[in-house]
Design an enzyme around this catalytic site. Sequence first.
Site, PDB file in Angstrom:
ATOM      1  CB  CYS A 138       7.354  -5.823 -15.750  1.00 46.21           C
ATOM      2  SG  CYS A 138       6.369  -5.180 -14.445  1.00 46.21           S
ATOM      3  N   GLY A 139       4.648  -4.324 -17.383  1.00 47.61           N
ATOM      4  CA  GLY A 139       3.927  -2.961 -17.704  1.00 47.61           C
ATOM      5  C   GLY A 139       4.313  -1.754 -16.564  1.00 47.61           C
ATOM      6  CG  HIS A 140       2.888  -2.353 -12.903  1.00 48.27           C
ATOM      7  ND1 HIS A 140       2.046  -1.310 -12.701  1.00 48.27           N
ATOM      8  CD2 HIS A 140       2.127  -3.550 -12.600  1.00 48.27           C
ATOM      9  CE1 HIS A 140       0.513  -1.857 -12.299  1.00 48.27           C
ATOM     10  NE2 HIS A 140       1.085  -3.243 -12.478  1.00 48.27           N
ATOM     11  CB  CYS A 141       9.119  -2.725 -15.244  1.00 48.30           C
ATOM     12  SG  CYS A 141       9.080  -4.011 -13.782  1.00 48.30           S
TER      13      CYS A 141
END
Length: 125
Positions: free
Chosen positions: A49-52
Amino acid sequence: MNRKLLSITLLFVLIASAFCEVVQLSEANFDEEIAKCDVAIVTFYAPWCGHCKKWHEPFEELALRLQTTGVCAFTVDATENRDLSGRFEIRGVPSILAFTGQSSNPVKYTGQRTVDAVYEWVMSF
């Protein structure tokens, strides 16, 4: 000159990470570790996950800041701990939950994912 600056930066990162208190939880140790804390903050994440990935470094900074407050900081890989993610109805990642001494009835964070904002929120418990 740039090599020296890079070396100093790398040394700082290594030292900071050595003092970080973020503990990885799993289904095997979740309840036991949460029970040890008066207040715990848990980030459920997925490695892809990019946001993670973007939240990882600020969460480490938050954990360092929380060390003097007694608040525990944990992470859970939601992809490896699907039963745990289901138990807390994790529908998206990253999801940030606060627990107050027990692993039932967490409070989900819905504000901005910044160190200051999450710090203020978790200190309200």
